[in-house]
Write an enzyme that holds these catalytic residues in place. Structure first.
Site, PDB file in Angstrom:
ATOM      1  N   ASP A   1     -24.019   0.348  66.190  1.00 22.33           N
ATOM      2  CA  ASP A   1     -22.884  -0.015  66.088  1.00 22.33           C
ATOM      3  C   ASP A   1     -21.771   0.438  66.579  1.00 22.33           C
ATOM      4  OD1 ASP A   1     -23.766  -1.231  63.518  1.00 22.33           O
ATOM      5  OD2 ASP A   1     -23.244  -0.286  62.061  1.00 22.33           O
ATOM      6  N   GLY A   2     -21.597   1.458  67.360  1.00 18.55           N
ATOM      7  CA  GLY A   2     -20.696   2.305  68.518  1.00 18.55           C
ATOM      8  C   GLY A   2     -20.482   1.239  69.659  1.00 18.55           C
TER       9      GLY A   2
ATOM     10  N   GLU B   1     -10.406  -0.060  61.421  1.00 17.83           N
ATOM     11  CA  GLU B   1      -9.916   0.850  60.450  1.00 17.83           C
ATOM     12  C   GLU B   1      -8.420   0.542  61.248  1.00 17.83           C
ATOM     13  OE1 GLU B   1     -11.758   3.663  62.123  1.00 17.83           O
ATOM     14  OE2 GLU B   1     -12.817   3.181  60.411  1.00 17.83           O
TER      15      GLU B   1
ATOM     16  N   ASN C   1     -13.491   4.827  55.945  1.00 18.81           N
ATOM     17  CA  ASN C   1     -13.162   4.394  54.449  1.00 18.81           C
ATOM     18  C   ASN C   1     -14.366   5.105  53.171  1.00 18.81           C
ATOM     19  OD1 ASN C   1     -11.648   2.424  51.735  1.00 18.81           O
ATOM     20  ND2 ASN C   1     -13.742   2.066  52.376  1.00 18.81           N
ATOM     21  N   LEU C   2     -14.802   4.579  53.546  1.00 24.30           N
ATOM     22  CA  LEU C   2     -16.830   5.515  52.424  1.00 24.30           C
ATOM     23  C   LEU C   2     -16.317   6.706  52.162  1.00 24.30           C
ATOM     24  CD1 LEU C   2     -18.291   4.478  50.366  1.00 24.30           C
ATOM     25  CD2 LEU C   2     -20.126   4.495  52.610  1.00 24.30           C
TER      26      LEU C   2
END
Length: 281
Positions: free
Chosen positions: A69-70, A145, A190-191
């Site tokens: 994902d990065g 984010e 966030n998680l």
């Protein structure tokens, strides 16, 4: 039939498996279609094919990201709303839906659609943009984010952060910082800060305080909401977009967070959100 279809391929740096797969895709596309294919510069050095900077892939008909994902986040920052498909070589794969074994078939099917003169079906992933109260600066858009925090995290540090939602005060507290996350980013920073998971298709943002002395539960708001974060206390702080683009703030200062003009366009199969969650356990 469409002419001059152009494709970009970006492979995770220093990853031989990603480079081999990039070479396979280049060979398959050049053999099967009359398309112009270019890879990123580091991959070009590794597999000895035509290469261009990733930023120059913006405006191509399709870009394939090979990695975790990065890698896809990096590519998305560089190419704007260019159609993007992710091949997953990482652990979780919330953004990369294509298994390496399926990469050749998926990418060639997408290119076949383009060469037939048809448009690709895409999913919009909303991004966020942070700007100064006086609009004298703007950070690069964030897919995950926007973070604001003090000079550093931990005891004896932090910042006083007042949070307003469409002009109405939500809360104010001394905290390590504040996160404003997209649904895409809800499963990331966030998680880890105790924020909720948001299904990617939801039209929402999440506001999460980080180690606040007077905390309120994380707040979920509409995507089109304008969030303002007023920081005070220490002499400086920071605002950061997707953990990469950073700006130092001389405090007190107010940061506005609002939807960016251009979303990310993901094409190809949809990631399995719940299967990704199982890998977090």
């Amino acid at each position: 039939m469409a002419e001059d279809v152009t494709v970009g391929i970006v492979a995770q740096r220093d990853n031989e498996r990603a480079h081999r797969l990039a070479a396979t895709l280049v060979d398959a596309l050049e053999r099967q279609f009359a398309v112009a294919v270019a890879v990123d510069e580091l991959t070009g050095e590794a597999i000895d094919v035509d290469a261009i900077p990733v930023a120059e892939m913006e405006g191509r008909d399709l870009v394939a990201s090979i990695g975790g994902d990065g890698t896809l986040l990096f590519v998305a920052r560089e190419i704007g709303s260019t159609p993007l498909v992710g091949v997953n070589l990482g652990e979780v794969g919330f953004l990369n839906a294509v298994h390496p074994d399926d990469a050749r078939a998926v990418v060639t099917d997408l290119v076949e659609t383009l060469t037939a003169g048809e448009s690709l079906t895409h999913r919009d992933l909303r991004r966020l943009q942070a700007s100064g109260e006086a609009a004298d600066w703007t950070l690069e858009p964030a897919l995950n984010e926007i973070l604001v925090h003090g000079p550093r995290r931990g005891p004896g540090s932090g910042v006083t952060a007042e949070i307003r939602v469409d002009g109405e005060r939500y809360t104010a507290s001394h905290a390590d910082g504040v996160l404003v996350s997209t649904p895409t980013g809800s499963s990331a920073y966030n998680l880890s800060e105790g924020g909720p998971l948001v299904r990617p298709a939801a039209d929402a943002l999440v506001i999460t305080q980080m180690a606040a002395t007077d905390p309120l539960p994380p707040l979920v708001v509409d995507t089109d909401t304008e969030v303002t974060l007023s920081l005070s206390g220490p002499n400086h702080g920071y605002v950061i977009s997707d953990g990469r683009n950073r700006r130092r703030l001389e405090l007190p200062a107010t940061v506005s967070v609002a939807p960016a003009d251009e979303p990310v366009w993901l094409v190809g199969p949809e990631p399995n959100f719940f299967a990704g969650l199982e890998k977090l356990g």
